[in-house]
Design a protein around this motif. Structure first.
Motif, PDB file in Angstrom:
ATOM      1  N   VAL A  13      -3.406   2.318  -3.856  1.00  0.00           N
ATOM      2  CA  VAL A  13      -3.031   3.741  -3.845  1.00  0.00           C
ATOM      3  C   VAL A  13      -4.233   4.549  -3.375  1.00  0.00           C
ATOM      4  O   VAL A  13      -5.371   4.309  -3.806  1.00  0.00           O
ATOM      5  N   GLY A  14      -3.976   5.495  -2.493  1.00  0.00           N
ATOM      6  CA  GLY A  14      -5.066   6.269  -1.897  1.00  0.00           C
ATOM      7  C   GLY A  14      -5.619   7.337  -2.826  1.00  0.00           C
ATOM      8  O   GLY A  14      -5.050   7.631  -3.867  1.00  0.00           O
ATOM      9  N   PRO A  15      -6.732   7.940  -2.402  1.00  0.00           N
ATOM     10  CA  PRO A  15      -7.306   9.048  -3.165  1.00  0.00           C
ATOM     11  C   PRO A  15      -6.544  10.337  -2.846  1.00  0.00           C
ATOM     12  O   PRO A  15      -5.576  10.307  -2.075  1.00  0.00           O
ATOM     13  N   GLU A  16      -6.975  11.444  -3.406  1.00  0.00           N
ATOM     14  CA  GLU A  16      -6.270  12.721  -3.198  1.00  0.00           C
ATOM     15  C   GLU A  16      -6.096  13.062  -1.715  1.00  0.00           C
ATOM     16  O   GLU A  16      -5.080  13.602  -1.311  1.00  0.00           O
ATOM     17  N   GLY A  17      -7.090  12.731  -0.911  1.00  0.00           N
ATOM     18  CA  GLY A  17      -7.021  13.052   0.513  1.00  0.00           C
ATOM     19  C   GLY A  17      -6.215  12.039   1.315  1.00  0.00           C
ATOM     20  O   GLY A  17      -6.080  12.164   2.535  1.00  0.00           O
ATOM     21  N   GLY A  18      -5.700  11.009   0.674  1.00  0.00           N
ATOM     22  CA  GLY A  18      -4.922   9.978   1.368  1.00  0.00           C
ATOM     23  C   GLY A  18      -5.807   9.028   2.176  1.00  0.00           C
ATOM     24  O   GLY A  18      -7.031   9.074   2.084  1.00  0.00           O
ATOM     25  N   PHE A  19      -5.168   8.156   2.950  1.00  0.00           N
ATOM     26  CA  PHE A  19      -5.893   7.191   3.789  1.00  0.00           C
ATOM     27  C   PHE A  19      -6.048   7.754   5.199  1.00  0.00           C
ATOM     28  O   PHE A  19      -5.190   8.504   5.678  1.00  0.00           O
TER      29      PHE A  19
ATOM     30  N   ILE B 236       0.852  -1.187   0.000  1.00  0.00           N
ATOM     31  CA  ILE B 236       0.000   0.000   0.000  1.00  0.00           C
ATOM     32  C   ILE B 236       0.892   1.243   0.000  1.00  0.00           C
ATOM     33  O   ILE B 236       1.813   1.348   0.831  1.00  0.00           O
ATOM     34  N   ALA B 237       0.656   2.149  -0.948  1.00  0.00           N
ATOM     35  CA  ALA B 237       1.476   3.367  -1.038  1.00  0.00           C
ATOM     36  C   ALA B 237       1.000   4.336   0.029  1.00  0.00           C
ATOM     37  O   ALA B 237      -0.188   4.655   0.110  1.00  0.00           O
ATOM     38  N   HIS B 238       1.944   4.773   0.843  1.00  0.00           N
ATOM     39  CA  HIS B 238       1.567   5.643   1.953  1.00  0.00           C
ATOM     40  C   HIS B 238       2.725   6.573   2.300  1.00  0.00           C
ATOM     41  O   HIS B 238       3.883   6.145   2.352  1.00  0.00           O
ATOM     42  N   ILE B 239       2.384   7.841   2.561  1.00  0.00           N
ATOM     43  CA  ILE B 239       3.413   8.801   2.960  1.00  0.00           C
ATOM     44  C   ILE B 239       3.524   8.738   4.484  1.00  0.00           C
ATOM     45  O   ILE B 239       2.594   9.120   5.191  1.00  0.00           O
TER      46      ILE B 239
ATOM     47  N   THR C 212      -0.572   9.794 -10.554  1.00  0.00           N
ATOM     48  CA  THR C 212       0.868   9.643 -10.799  1.00  0.00           C
ATOM     49  C   THR C 212       1.398   8.535  -9.895  1.00  0.00           C
ATOM     50  O   THR C 212       2.193   7.682 -10.319  1.00  0.00           O
ATOM     51  N   ALA C 213       0.932   8.537  -8.636  1.00  0.00           N
ATOM     52  CA  ALA C 213       1.381   7.524  -7.677  1.00  0.00           C
ATOM     53  C   ALA C 213       1.042   6.117  -8.184  1.00  0.00           C
ATOM     54  O   ALA C 213       1.867   5.199  -8.087  1.00  0.00           O
ATOM     55  N   GLY C 214      -0.143   5.942  -8.758  1.00  0.00           N
ATOM     56  CA  GLY C 214      -0.543   4.623  -9.261  1.00  0.00           C
ATOM     57  C   GLY C 214       0.408   4.121 -10.328  1.00  0.00           C
ATOM     58  O   GLY C 214       0.809   2.942 -10.331  1.00  0.00           O
TER      59      GLY C 214
ATOM     60  N   THR D  66       6.875   3.572   0.312  1.00  0.00           N
ATOM     61  CA  THR D  66       7.081   4.962  -0.099  1.00  0.00           C
ATOM     62  C   THR D  66       7.361   5.014  -1.602  1.00  0.00           C
ATOM     63  O   THR D  66       7.955   4.093  -2.172  1.00  0.00           O
ATOM     64  N   LEU D  67       6.937   6.103  -2.210  1.00  0.00           N
ATOM     65  CA  LEU D  67       7.228   6.316  -3.643  1.00  0.00           C
ATOM     66  C   LEU D  67       8.205   7.479  -3.799  1.00  0.00           C
ATOM     67  O   LEU D  67       8.234   8.139  -4.827  1.00  0.00           O
ATOM     68  N   GLY D  68       8.954   7.759  -2.737  1.00  0.00           N
ATOM     69  CA  GLY D  68       9.966   8.810  -2.801  1.00  0.00           C
ATOM     70  C   GLY D  68       9.572  10.017  -1.978  1.00  0.00           C
ATOM     71  O   GLY D  68       8.488  10.072  -1.396  1.00  0.00           O
ATOM     72  N   PRO D  69      10.454  11.001  -1.951  1.00  0.00           N
ATOM     73  CA  PRO D  69      10.273  12.135  -1.044  1.00  0.00           C
ATOM     74  C   PRO D  69       9.261  13.190  -1.492  1.00  0.00           C
ATOM     75  O   PRO D  69       8.986  14.132  -0.764  1.00  0.00           O
ATOM     76  N   ARG D  70       8.718  13.058  -2.674  1.00  0.00           N
ATOM     77  CA  ARG D  70       7.745  14.050  -3.149  1.00  0.00           C
ATOM     78  C   ARG D  70       6.329  13.491  -3.053  1.00  0.00           C
ATOM     79  O   ARG D  70       6.117  12.302  -3.290  1.00  0.00           O
ATOM     80  N   ARG D  71       5.369  14.369  -2.731  1.00  0.00           N
ATOM     81  CA  ARG D  71       3.972  13.919  -2.683  1.00  0.00           C
ATOM     82  C   ARG D  71       3.420  13.935  -4.100  1.00  0.00           C
ATOM     83  O   ARG D  71       3.353  14.985  -4.743  1.00  0.00           O
ATOM     84  N   LEU D  72       3.065  12.782  -4.590  1.00  0.00           N
ATOM     85  CA  LEU D  72       2.585  12.656  -5.964  1.00  0.00           C
ATOM     86  C   LEU D  72       1.069  12.764  -6.010  1.00  0.00           C
ATOM     87  O   LEU D  72       0.389  12.353  -5.063  1.00  0.00           O
ATOM     88  N   ARG D  73       0.569  13.241  -7.097  1.00  0.00           N
ATOM     89  CA  ARG D  73      -0.889  13.178  -7.287  1.00  0.00           C
ATOM     90  C   ARG D  73      -1.252  11.704  -7.365  1.00  0.00           C
ATOM     91  O   ARG D  73      -0.441  10.861  -7.783  1.00  0.00           O
TER      92      ARG D  73
HETATM   93  N1  SAM Z   1      -2.484  14.265   1.991  1.00  0.00           N
HETATM   94  C1  SAM Z   1      -2.297  12.926   1.570  1.00  0.00           C
HETATM   95  C2  SAM Z   1      -1.355  12.152   2.473  1.00  0.00           C
HETATM   96  O1  SAM Z   1      -0.498  12.780   3.101  1.00  0.00           O
HETATM   97  O2  SAM Z   1      -1.436  10.937   2.503  1.00  0.00           O
HETATM   98  C3  SAM Z   1      -1.752  12.950   0.140  1.00  0.00           C
HETATM   99  C4  SAM Z   1      -2.346  11.911  -0.666  1.00  0.00           C
HETATM  100  S1  SAM Z   1      -1.553  11.641  -2.229  1.00  0.00           S
HETATM  101  C5  SAM Z   1      -1.973  13.035  -3.114  1.00  0.00           C
HETATM  102  C6  SAM Z   1      -2.589  10.370  -2.880  1.00  0.00           C
HETATM  103  C7  SAM Z   1      -2.069   8.973  -2.672  1.00  0.00           C
HETATM  104  O3  SAM Z   1      -0.945   8.782  -3.496  1.00  0.00           O
HETATM  105  C8  SAM Z   1      -1.609   8.610  -1.271  1.00  0.00           C
HETATM  106  O4  SAM Z   1      -2.683   8.147  -0.466  1.00  0.00           O
HETATM  107  C9  SAM Z   1      -0.611   7.505  -1.534  1.00  0.00           C
HETATM  108  O5  SAM Z   1      -1.265   6.265  -1.701  1.00  0.00           O
HETATM  109  C10 SAM Z   1      -0.004   7.932  -2.856  1.00  0.00           C
HETATM  110  N2  SAM Z   1       1.247   8.704  -2.749  1.00  0.00           N
HETATM  111  C11 SAM Z   1       1.517   9.916  -3.304  1.00  0.00           C
HETATM  112  N3  SAM Z   1       2.786  10.253  -3.101  1.00  0.00           N
HETATM  113  C12 SAM Z   1       3.356   9.251  -2.394  1.00  0.00           C
HETATM  114  C13 SAM Z   1       4.672   9.019  -1.877  1.00  0.00           C
HETATM  115  N4  SAM Z   1       5.647   9.889  -2.024  1.00  0.00           N
HETATM  116  N5  SAM Z   1       4.887   7.869  -1.213  1.00  0.00           N
HETATM  117  C14 SAM Z   1       3.897   6.971  -1.029  1.00  0.00           C
HETATM  118  N6  SAM Z   1       2.639   7.136  -1.492  1.00  0.00           N
HETATM  119  C15 SAM Z   1       2.374   8.252  -2.175  1.00  0.00           C
END
Ligand code: SAM
Length: 245
Positions: free
Chosen positions: A195-201, A167-170, A228-230, A218-225
Motif C-alpha cells: 500500500v502506498g504512502p499518502e502521495g501514492g506511487f 499492490i493497491a493502486h488507484i 485505511t487502505a492497508g 482497486t479498493l473501490g471507487p473512493r480514495r482511502l487514506r
Molecule cells: N494521490 C494518490 C493516488 O492517486 O495514488 C492517493 C494515495 S492514497 C491516499 C494512499 C494509498 O492508498 C495509495 O497509494 C494506494 O496504495 C491506496 N489506496 C487508497 N485508496 C485506494 C483505492 N480506492 N484503490 C486502490 N488503492 C487505494
C-alpha cells in the motif's frame, strides 16, 4: 469464544510450568483481578498457547501449571505480509494495532519517492509494543513481525518469496480482489500486499512493481487514506481466503 491472552517469553516455559513477568502479572492481578487457582490462557508469540492454572502469584511475578497446550490458536492459515509506506504522526501506530487484530503476520514499513521518513529503532520498538498488546487483546498466538524500514525497491524484491503479490493502486488497470482467481493468485501460501504512502506511487514505481509480478488492485471507487487502505486491503484478502468466517 474470546478470551484475553497473557504473554510468556518462550524461555520462561519450564517443563509443565511457566513463569509470567512482572508486567504480565500486574495486568493479571490489578486489571483482571485473577487469583491463585484461576485458569488463564497464555501465548508465547511463536504460535503456542497454554491453558494455565495459577499456582502462585505475587506483584513481581506469577507461576502457573500448564494444563493443555495448543498450537496456532487465533491464527489464520494464510500468511499475509503488509508493506506500507511510512506514515506521519500516530497513523502507523493505528495501522499496526488494527493489522495485528485482523491477523497480519508481518508489517513492513517502507520509504518511497513520496514517503521519505525513515522510522528509527525507537518507533519500531513502539510498534512492537503495540503489536504485542493487540496480539493478546485479539486472542492471537503469533506476534506479528515488524520489519525495519526498507526502500520500496527492497519491498518489490521481497515479492519473489511470495506466491501472491498485490499492490493497491488507484488506476484503470487495477482489478478487484473479488475478481482475482483465488486458485492462481491468492492462495493459502504467503501473500505480500503493498500500500502506498499518502502521495501514492510514482509511475516508475508502479512499472517496477508490475515488472516484478505485482498485480494492481482497486479498493473501490473512493480514495482511502493510506492506513485505511492497508486495513481494507488486508480484510478483503483475508475474507477472500475465508479467514474471517
Ligand atoms: N494521490 C494518490 C493516488 O492517486 O495514488 C492517493 C494515495 S492514497 C491516499 C494512499 C494509498 O492508498 C495509495 O497509494 C494506494 O496504495 C491506496 N489506496 C487508497 N485508496 C485506494 C483505492 N480506492 N484503490 C486502490 N488503492 C487505494
Amino acid at each position: 469464544m474470546h478470551r484475553e491472552h497473557f504473554y510468556v517469553n518462550p524461555r520462561d516455559v519450564r517443563g509443565s510450568e511457566l513463569i509470567l513477568s512482572e508486567e504480565e502479572t500486574h495486568h493479571l492481578l490489578r486489571v483482571l483481578r485473577k487469583k491463585k487457582g484461576d485458569i488463564v490462557w497464555v501465548v508465547d508469540g511463536e504460535g503456542t498457547g497454554y491453558e494455565v492454572k495459577i499456582l502462585h502469584i505475587e506483584t513481581n511475578g506469577a507461576r502457573g501449571k500448564i494444563l493443555t497446550t495448543r498450537r496456532r490458536i487465533g491464527e489464520p492459515v494464510a500468511e499475509i505480509h503488509l508493506a506500507q509506506g511510512v506514515l506521519k504522526g500516530e497513523r502507523f501506530d493505528w495501522l499496526v494495532e488494527k493489522a495485528t487484530e485482523i491477523g497480519i503476520r508481518k508489517i513492513i514499513p517502507f520509504t518511497s519517492e513520496n514517503a521519505v521518513t525513515v522510522a528509527g529503532p525507537q518507533k519500531v520498538a513502539r510498534w512492537k509494543r503495540i503489536a504485542m498488546a493487540a496480539m493478546k487483546q485479539s486472542g492471537r498466538s503469533v506476534l506479528p513481525e515488524i520489519a525495519s524500514t526498507m526502500t520500496f525497491h527492497q519491498v518489490v524484491s521481497l515479492g519473489s518469496n511470495c506466491s501472491c503479490r498485490l499492490i493497491a493502486h488507484i488506476g484503470p488497470e487495477s482489478v478487484s480482489v473479488k475478481s482475482i482467481e483465488s486458485k492462481h493468485h491468492i492462495s493459502t501460501q504467503r501473500a505480500l500486499l503493498v500500500v502506498g504512502p499518502e502521495g501514492g506511487f510514482s509511475k516508475e514505481e508502479m512499472t517496477r512493481a508490475v515488472e516484478h509480478g505485482f498485480r494492481p488492485v482497486t479498493l473501490g471507487p473512493r480514495r482511502l487514506r493510506a492506513e485505511t487502505a492497508g486495513i481494507v486491503f488486508s480484510t478483503l484478502v483475508l475474507s477472500k481466503l475465508g479467514e474471517l468466517e
